[in-house]
Design a protein around this motif. Structure first.
Motif: not given
Length: 214
Positions: A105-108, A125-128, A133-134, A139-143
């Motif tokens: 949930s942190s920003n860039r 990581f393979g992606d960040i 990005d969401f 607690p939404s599962p969106d991310c």
């Protein structure tokens, strides 16, 4: 094999920074929301925009600039110690070919401070995925659904690592196997939301066996 994809929150899961943020947001709560003694706990797992939208509106809208300034100064001087064993665990995941992503949930802007300390952090990581990005915060599962989609994975075949109640609920709502870290809350408190609870990434033979379907 259960190990189809592993996704990680940042604070309290990769870095042992939650105690620092608890102090920071506790002080913000005392200043701007003295009626909410659990303010620091309430906002865990939420993006800064969501915190502003919920708690800094109306008469407190003008305080957003002050909070942003305080947070920026705080994050510029803070350290980012890894949760014990995380780097070795991330290396093991690469060895066994498991796709991984950071889902925070942190920003860039916050991530720029991380990269100042660890220029090669993104190689863990393979992606960040960051707050930009969401569309909906934990607690939404969106991310986590978006993270699985980036790898073309079924969320039910993925494993997520979280520490906050909002984060754990997000993983559960996404249908992922939930590994909770008792770095922010006690093991007893988070157990009902988890499939597995661990204190850190040391001595993970049983967890590795579980992830590989042994």
């Amino acid at each position: 094999m259960k190990l189809q994809g592993c996704f990680f929150d940042l604070d309290g899961v990769v870095f042992n920074t939650e105690p620092l943020y608890s102090v920071f947001w506790g002080e913000v709560g005392e200043r701007f929301h003295p009626e909410l003694p659990d303010f620091a706990q309430r906002i865990k797992g939420q993006t800064l925009d969501q915190i502003f939208d919920i708690y800094f509106k109306g008469e407190l809208y003008g305080a957003r600039e002050d909070v942003q300034r305080l947070l920026t100064a705080f994050e510029e001087q803070m350290n980012f110690p890894f949760i014990p064993g995380f780097e070795a665990f991330a290396a093991w995941l690469r060895e066994v070919g498991c796709p991984t992503a950071l889902v925070t949930s942190s920003n860039r802007m916050k991530m720029h401070n991380v990269y100042r300390h660890y220029p090669d952090f993104d190689k863990l990581f393979g992606d960040i995925l960051t707050a930009e990005d969401f569309d909906e915060s934990k607690p939404s599962p969106d991310c986590y659904l978006k993270a699985a989609a980036r790898f073309g994975l079924n969320p039910k075949e993925c494993v997520g690592f979280e520490d906050s109640f909002n984060g754990l609920k997000s993983l559960g709502a996404a249908g992922m196997t939930v590994v909770g870290l008792s770095t922010t809350n006690s093991a007893e408190a988070i157990q009902p939301l988890c499939d597995i609870v661990i204190p850190d990434y040391l001595n993970l033979r049983q967890l590795k066996d579980y992830l590989q379907g042994a």
